[in-house]
Design an enzyme around this catalytic site. Structure first.
Site, mmCIF file in Angstrom:
data_model
loop_
_atom_site.group_PDB
_atom_site.id
_atom_site.type_symbol
_atom_site.label_atom_id
_atom_site.label_comp_id
_atom_site.label_asym_id
_atom_site.label_seq_id
_atom_site.Cartn_x
_atom_site.Cartn_y
_atom_site.Cartn_z
ATOM 1 N N GLY A 124 -19.627 -11.650 59.003
ATOM 2 C CA GLY A 124 -18.365 -11.751 59.711
ATOM 3 C C GLY A 124 -17.201 -12.265 58.898
ATOM 4 C CG PHE A 125 -17.418 -14.522 55.426
ATOM 5 C CD1 PHE A 125 -16.791 -15.650 54.934
ATOM 6 C CD2 PHE A 125 -18.684 -14.662 55.964
ATOM 7 C CE1 PHE A 125 -17.414 -16.883 54.969
ATOM 8 C CE2 PHE A 125 -19.314 -15.889 56.007
ATOM 9 C CZ PHE A 125 -18.672 -17.008 55.505
ATOM 10 C CB THR A 126 -11.508 -11.353 56.504
ATOM 11 O OG1 THR A 126 -11.078 -12.632 56.005
ATOM 12 C CG2 THR A 126 -11.553 -11.393 58.018
ATOM 13 C CG PHE A 151 -25.865 -12.360 61.116
ATOM 14 C CD1 PHE A 151 -26.930 -11.751 60.465
ATOM 15 C CD2 PHE A 151 -25.478 -11.857 62.348
ATOM 16 C CE1 PHE A 151 -27.599 -10.677 61.028
ATOM 17 C CE2 PHE A 151 -26.137 -10.769 62.921
ATOM 18 C CZ PHE A 151 -27.202 -10.185 62.252
ATOM 19 C CE1 TYR A 199 -36.412 -9.519 63.695
ATOM 20 C CE2 TYR A 199 -37.532 -11.226 62.455
ATOM 21 C CZ TYR A 199 -36.487 -10.828 63.256
ATOM 22 O OH TYR A 199 -35.532 -11.737 63.618
#
Length: 294
Positions: free
Chosen positions: A219-221, A215, A66
């Protein structure tokens, strides 16, 4: 003085003395844009870390890639010498290109160098937990993990690492890994909308292995997000708080590592542990993502 709050109870890593409060802190966002280069405000980054620990966080997730090197140096500047109960979990298996790209770094020498980079930049003689990152950014890929994990097992035997974990792995890769060395945690992509690991989490809980999802809002619609937004509005909470609380209620071996560079957002994230989700809200959230077979 910062008041310590309930962080969702605690979980003890199997066969260790490491007991982690279930809401921890992920240090990724302490680096600059794209997790590359220094932050805009190092002082603010230090303040977030210190408030997290003062609030009761005793599990910080980081990696020397990072930045690279940035977050570990900030952690050292903010918290060293570290409290006895603080567990710093780091990852190896990747490196950053000069264009901020994410590249695999799984050769023997790359892994050895990565462990020593983490030791040096964190100011430690021994790393508490090291996760081997394999697979892709969003999930596992097929293939044996024997070669890179054997390198880390050797470093553990040398006393440079206390415990080992895995990131972006399948159940089959975990089974392979456990033949090489003890595994105390798995870090995979999982949230209320992305539930591929449903059965995997249950099996890990039976084995006393922690599951650390990343996360929590990924990954949401739009349709799925609207369900989450309605639940948050009904509870007078943020969508992130609801998503985090849903994860905590899902299984007792789930540990959270929400990241932020803001003290205000840190406080919101930590308060997710005290949020109450009524059964009807849980049912609505459960409807967002159907469990997928492993």
């Amino acid at each position: 003085m910062t008041k310590q709050i309930d962080l969702g109870g605690a979980f003890t890593l199997a066969n260790t003395s490491m007991t982690l409060n279930r809401v921890g802190y992920g240090a990724m966002q302490l680096a600059g844009p794209q997790v590359f280069g220094p932050p805009r405000d190092t002082g603010a980054a230090i303040a977030v870390l210190r408030e997290a620990v003062a609030s009761g966080v005793n599990h910080i997730d980081t990696s020397d890639y990072y930045g690279p090197h940035v977050t570990n140096r900030i952690i050292k500047q903010a918290l060293h010498p570290y409290p006895d109960e603080l567990v710093i979990v780091t990852k190896v298996g990747a490196r950053r290109g000069p264009d901020a790209s994410w590249n695999h770094a799984l050769s023997r020498q790359e892994l050895i160098d990565a462990v020593h980079d983490n030791l040096r930049n964190l100011g430690l003689d021994r790393l508490a937990v090291v996760n081997l990152r394999v697979g892709g950014i969003m999930g596992p890929s097929e293939g044996s993990i024997e070669e890179p994990l054997t390198v880390l097992a050797e470093l553990k035997h040398q006393g440079l690492i206390r415990q080992l974990g895995l990131s972006n792995v399948s159940p089959e890769q975990l089974a392979e890994g456990r033949k090489i060395t003890e595994i105390v945690c798995v870090q995979n992509f999982y949230n209320v909308a992305r539930r591929n690991d449903e059965g995997f989490i249950h099996n890990l809980a039976q084995q006393g292995i922690a599951y650390v999802p990343f996360f929590p809002l990924g990954g949401f619609t739009p349709l799925q997000s609207s369900v989450l937004d309605r639940a948050a509005a009904a509870l007078q909470a943020s969508p992130m708080q609801v998503a985090l609380r849903w994860l905590l209620q899902r299984s007792p071996n789930i540990l959270l590592i929400p990241g932020t560079s803001s003290n205000e957002h840190l406080r919101e994230n930590l308060k997710s542990a005290t949020l109450q989700l009524p059964p009807e809200i849980i049912a609505d959230l459960d409807s967002i993502g159907a469990a997928l077979k492993q």
